[in-house]
Motif scaffolding. Structure first.
Motif, PDB file in Angstrom:
ATOM      1  N   SER A 149       2.642 -12.607 -13.110  1.00  0.00           N
ATOM      2  CA  SER A 149       2.905 -13.524 -11.994  1.00  0.00           C
ATOM      3  C   SER A 149       4.389 -13.854 -11.865  1.00  0.00           C
ATOM      4  N   ALA A 150       5.033 -14.279 -12.942  1.00  0.00           N
ATOM      5  CA  ALA A 150       6.419 -14.746 -12.868  1.00  0.00           C
ATOM      6  C   ALA A 150       7.413 -13.612 -13.039  1.00  0.00           C
ATOM      7  N   ALA A 151       7.187 -12.712 -13.983  1.00  0.00           N
ATOM      8  CA  ALA A 151       8.162 -11.662 -14.259  1.00  0.00           C
ATOM      9  C   ALA A 151       8.010 -10.459 -13.343  1.00  0.00           C
ATOM     10  N   GLY A 152       6.816 -10.234 -12.785  1.00  0.00           N
ATOM     11  CA  GLY A 152       6.648  -9.126 -11.846  1.00  0.00           C
ATOM     12  C   GLY A 152       6.207  -7.823 -12.460  1.00  0.00           C
ATOM     13  N   PHE A 153       5.723  -7.816 -13.688  1.00  0.00           N
ATOM     14  CA  PHE A 153       5.206  -6.587 -14.288  1.00  0.00           C
ATOM     15  C   PHE A 153       3.788  -6.314 -13.782  1.00  0.00           C
ATOM     16  N   GLN A 154       3.468  -5.045 -13.704  1.00  0.00           N
ATOM     17  CA  GLN A 154       2.100  -4.666 -13.385  1.00  0.00           C
ATOM     18  C   GLN A 154       1.257  -4.702 -14.662  1.00  0.00           C
ATOM     19  N   LYS A 155       0.004  -5.071 -14.479  1.00  0.00           N
ATOM     20  CA  LYS A 155      -0.872  -5.238 -15.638  1.00  0.00           C
ATOM     21  C   LYS A 155      -1.080  -3.933 -16.372  1.00  0.00           C
ATOM     22  N   SER A 156      -1.095  -2.830 -15.637  1.00  0.00           N
ATOM     23  CA  SER A 156      -1.323  -1.525 -16.269  1.00  0.00           C
ATOM     24  C   SER A 156      -0.137  -1.093 -17.129  1.00  0.00           C
ATOM     25  N   ASN A 157       1.034  -1.690 -16.913  1.00  0.00           N
ATOM     26  CA  ASN A 157       2.236  -1.315 -17.674  1.00  0.00           C
ATOM     27  C   ASN A 157       2.505  -2.255 -18.854  1.00  0.00           C
ATOM     28  N   ILE A 158       1.534  -3.106 -19.171  1.00  0.00           N
ATOM     29  CA  ILE A 158       1.704  -4.055 -20.274  1.00  0.00           C
ATOM     30  C   ILE A 158       0.709  -3.702 -21.375  1.00  0.00           C
ATOM     31  N   SER A 159       1.182  -3.618 -22.627  1.00  0.00           N
ATOM     32  CA  SER A 159       0.337  -3.315 -23.792  1.00  0.00           C
ATOM     33  C   SER A 159       0.598  -4.348 -24.876  1.00  0.00           C
ATOM     34  N   PHE A 160      -0.474  -4.687 -25.628  1.00  0.00           N
ATOM     35  CA  PHE A 160      -0.371  -5.661 -26.703  1.00  0.00           C
ATOM     36  C   PHE A 160      -0.805  -5.011 -28.019  1.00  0.00           C
ATOM     37  N   VAL A 161      -0.134  -5.396 -29.131  1.00  0.00           N
ATOM     38  CA  VAL A 161      -0.491  -4.885 -30.445  1.00  0.00           C
ATOM     39  C   VAL A 161      -0.222  -5.981 -31.477  1.00  0.00           C
ATOM     40  N   PRO A 162      -1.220  -6.319 -32.316  1.00  0.00           N
ATOM     41  CA  PRO A 162      -0.975  -7.267 -33.412  1.00  0.00           C
ATOM     42  C   PRO A 162      -0.341  -6.531 -34.596  1.00  0.00           C
ATOM     43  N   CYS A 163       0.649  -7.141 -35.223  1.00  0.00           N
ATOM     44  CA  CYS A 163       1.350  -6.448 -36.304  1.00  0.00           C
ATOM     45  C   CYS A 163       2.028  -7.451 -37.238  1.00  0.00           C
TER      46      CYS A 163
END
Length: 777
Positions: A528-542
């Motif tokens: 919403s605020a930064a303008g990234f597309q959801k498909s281009n965002i990845s999460f990883v716990p480390c």
């Protein structure tokens, strides 16, 4: 039993019983009871007579151990005792004491009855005891013998004695000279011979005159022979003897003619280096030509392949050649050195044919102390880019300063100030390879004071890794700080792909609920605020400190079955370069350094547009210095060419002065340089209230002061057109609004900016807006 205990058990009364002040009468010697003493006393009395008392004779006999002869001889030399009258002195009621009335005596008579003075001469001995320190001499005081004179002191004394022996002769000579000066007409009445004697009598150690002629020497000898004084008084001159010229005072007082003046040596006979082949005229300048160093340097350059007009064949031609080379050196600049031969490659065709791995840059961003450097250090360690020995060294050094957990971060943080404070200050770069891609790490600082350095790293990145501290309280503070700002900045710089690494989950026992909370909030903010597309965002716990889910799946985080951080990096595609390959050469300079003596000037950066090969002519903007490419290195590997998107080091020729090029300048092709802009129009997204104000523009490494001179319009973010209502000529731009503004740069000559360049506006240490250049005037 120890000795001190034995001493303590002594009975002092028993031990001191014999020492109670009572002396045994048997211990007192009585000479009258000694038969030998009585016999010796009788013999001595017969020998000496009645002049001496028995007690004195007995003492003397005891001293000589009953030697009657020695006692008698000694007593004969001693005056008998004088019987003095006695007077009485009353001392209270205790009685009277008799004291002798001593007449006036000499010192010798006072000590005449001392027994130690009665030693016979044959038994006396002198005991010489050397003093501890020398007496007299240089240490002061007096000594038995005068100190030894030095050679200089002896010479002075001899001269002084010689002067005292013949005072009359000196006085007569002085009077004669005075009389001569008084009665002279022009020269004191002195003849030529007298003048020569006077001059020859005083000589000074001047430089030996090698050119003294034989006739001059013979005339001087003849003058000495014809002199009226004896021959021994005239100093004979040796051939080539150093003789000084008369002083000005002597010439004035004696009236010496010019014929007697000393002739200086003929300097023309000396073969001086600056007079060879030239005339020593009045106006000649020995330094007018080239220096010997210049001549030698030019000759060495000619031997290595530099052009020269003629070649030396004879000795005469050699000197002419040196003069010719020196003249050419003053006219020839260093910039005339021959550039390397170009291979005339079709760089785009070579790039398409090459089977090299693809190159990709990613920037690591996030709040300060989120563990960015530690996470990248663990990644390099697991990939064997850094060996175990280096890590152990960092662990020992970090433990010494009480920061053992920073050992992995020191793989990238090499600066002493960074290691001391435990923060990253400038962009730290390192690379590693996988089976498909060569990655370049751009570790950005997380502190708010170094945001311009973070922008410089984001300008070179294809995608970004956002590191979040999952520990309690750290995530919330980061979201209010640089986590939010960095995400917006990288998106404004054109980064579309983002990997969110939720770090330090081991601090919360790998809590899945904590991970889900962070991912939900960050996904909502980034889309919403930064303008990234959801498909281009990845999460990883480390966990960067322990290495969980970095290159291998974690055994503690059993609820996560997704890809590791390395898998997400390999899946990220770099930005398309087709359009950038066909454009003119643009290389924003990030570093300026000297590689080696062969390449004294090198610049490093990422080519944003165009291509380059060895021997291409280039120009630096805004410096305007022209030169050519001597060498190219792509990812630290030598190459003949480089294209857009590659991290390149360009070795430049000596035509470009290193002092006139710096980070933020742009290296361009000489045929199509970038233009300098003083005023340009910019589309921006405001983070703070925008109005006509002072600010600074940040473009890569370029950071220049500027002003927002006009607010042109407010734009609709969905369509990009002028918004209805107050869209035209607004007085202020509110946060989260898009606008078109006019920027004026406060730099003489302007800055190298083209249309489409991404710019960040900052004021008072805060980012106030980001955008792109729409039009440049």
């Amino acid at each position: 039993m120890s000795r001190h205990r034995f001493v303590k058990t002594l009975d002092l009364d028993d031990e001191l019983e014999d020492f109670d002040g009572q002396q045994d009468s048997t211990d007192i010697y009585d000479p009258n009871q000694d038969p030998q003493m009585r016999k010796a006393l009788a013999e001595a009395r017969a020998f000496l007579g009645d002049d001496f008392a028995n007690m004195d004779i007995q003492d003397s006999l005891w001293y000589y151990y009953y030697d009657v002869e020695k006692t008698g001889n000694e007593r004969k030399r001693v005056t008998p005792k004088v019987h003095l009258p006695k007077h009485h002195l009353k001392l209270g009621s205790s009685g009277y004491y008799a004291i002798p009335c001593i007449p006036s005596l000499t010192a010798k008579g006072f000590f005449m009855d001392c027994p130690w003075l009665n030693v016979p001469m044959e038994r006396r001995a002198e005991i010489l005891v050397e003093p501890l320190y020398p007496r007299g001499g240089l240490l002061g005081g007096s000594s038995r013998e005068p100190p030894k004179k030095s050679k200089l002191a002896a010479l002075v004394a001899a001269r002084k004695q010689k002067t005292q022996e013949a005072p009359s002769q000196s006085e007569n000579s002085a009077l004669t000279l005075l009389d001569t000066l008084t009665n002279s007409d022009d020269c004191g009445g002195a003849t030529t011979n007298d003048k020569d004697k006077i001059l020859r009598g005083r000589r000074y150690p001047l430089q030996r005159n090698e050119e003294r002629t034989k006739s001059t020497y013979e005339s001087q000898v003849q003058d000495n022979v014809s002199s009226s004084k004896p021959t021994e008084e005239v100093q004979e001159l040796e051939p080539n003897a150093p003789v000084s010229s008369p002083s000005g005072f002597a010439s004035t007082m004696l009236g010496l003619s010019s014929t007697l003046q000393h002739t200086p040596p003929n300097i023309s006979s000396y073969n001086l280096f600056y007079t060879t082949g030239s005339d020593m005229g009045a106006n000649s300048d020995p330094f007018s030509g080239a220096s010997p160093d210049d001549i030698i340097a030019k000759a060495q350059g000619a031997a290595k392949g530099m052009k020269s007009k003629t070649q030396a064949k004879t000795n005469g031609q050699a000197s002419k050649e040196v003069n010719t080379v020196s003249e050419d050196l003053s006219k020839t600049a260093i910039t005339d050195s021959k550039p390397p031969r170009s291979k005339n490659l079709d760089v785009l065709q070579e790039y398409r044919k090459s089977a090299a791995k693809r190159s990709s840059n990613f920037v690591v961003i996030g709040h300060v102390d989120a563990g960015k450097s530690t996470l990248m250090g663990r990644l390099l360690y697991d990939l064997k880019v850094v060996d175990q020995r280096t890590i152990e060294k960092y662990q020992r050094e970090a433990a010494k300063i009480g920061k053992s957990s920073f050992a992995m971060a020191w793989v990238l943080d090499q600066g002493s100030e960074e290691r001391e404070h435990g923060i990253t200050i400038d962009i730290a770069m390192n690379k590693f390879e996988t089976d498909k891609t060569v990655f370049m790490i751009l570790d950005a600082p997380g502190h708010k004071d170094f945001v311009p350095n973070m922008i410089a790293g984001a300008a070179q990145a294809d995608f970004a890794i956002l590191v979040i501290d999952a520990s309690t309280g750290s995530y919330e503070s980061g979201l209010k700080g640089q986590t939010k700002e960095h995400a917006i900045l990288v998106r404004s710089m054109g980064v579309q792909r983002l990997i969110v690494a939720v770090n330090k989950l081991d601090m919360v026992d790998w809590s899945q609920s904590r991970y889900d909370e962070i991912t939900q909030q960050m996904e909502a903010f980034l889309t919403s605020a930064a303008g990234f597309q959801k498909s281009n965002i990845s999460f990883v716990p480390c966990s960067g400190l322990k290495g969980d889910n970095i290159t291998k799946p974690s055994t503690d985080c059993k609820w996560y079955t997704g890809p590791t951080l390395l898998n997400l990096l390999e899946a990220a595609e770099p930005t398309s370069q087709e359009r950038a390959l066909n454009g003119p050469l643009r290389l924003p300079v990030s570093q300026v350094f000297s590689s080696s003596t062969q390449f004294p000037l090198s610049v490093a950066g990422r080519i944003t547009s165009g291509s380059i090969q060895v021997a291409d002519p280039v120009i630096t903007i805004p410096g305007g210095q022209q030169g050519y490419v001597k060498g190219i290195a792509v990812d630290d590997e030598p190459s003949d060419w480089a294209v857009a998107g590659q991290n390149t080091t360009i070795h430049l020729s000596a035509d470009i002065d290193a002092k006139l090029i710096k980070g933020g300048d742009v290296l361009c092709s000489a045929s199509m340089p970038i233009s300098l802009r003083q005023v340009f129009i910019m589309k921006l997204l405001a983070f703070e209230h925008i109005m006509p104000m002072f600010c600074s523009i940040v473009v890569g490494r370029l950071d220049a002061s500027a002003r927002i001179t006009r607010l042109l319009s407010i734009l609709d973010k969905s369509t990009g057109k002028v918004a209805s209502g107050r869209g035209k000529k607004p007085r202020v731009v509110k946060p989260n609004e898009a606008a078109r503004v006019e920027i004026t740069v406060d730099v003489e000559g302007g800055v190298p900016i083209e249309q489409g360049a991404r710019i960040v506006l900052r004021a008072d240490g805060e980012t106030i807006a980001t955008g792109v250049v729409e039009d440049a005037k």
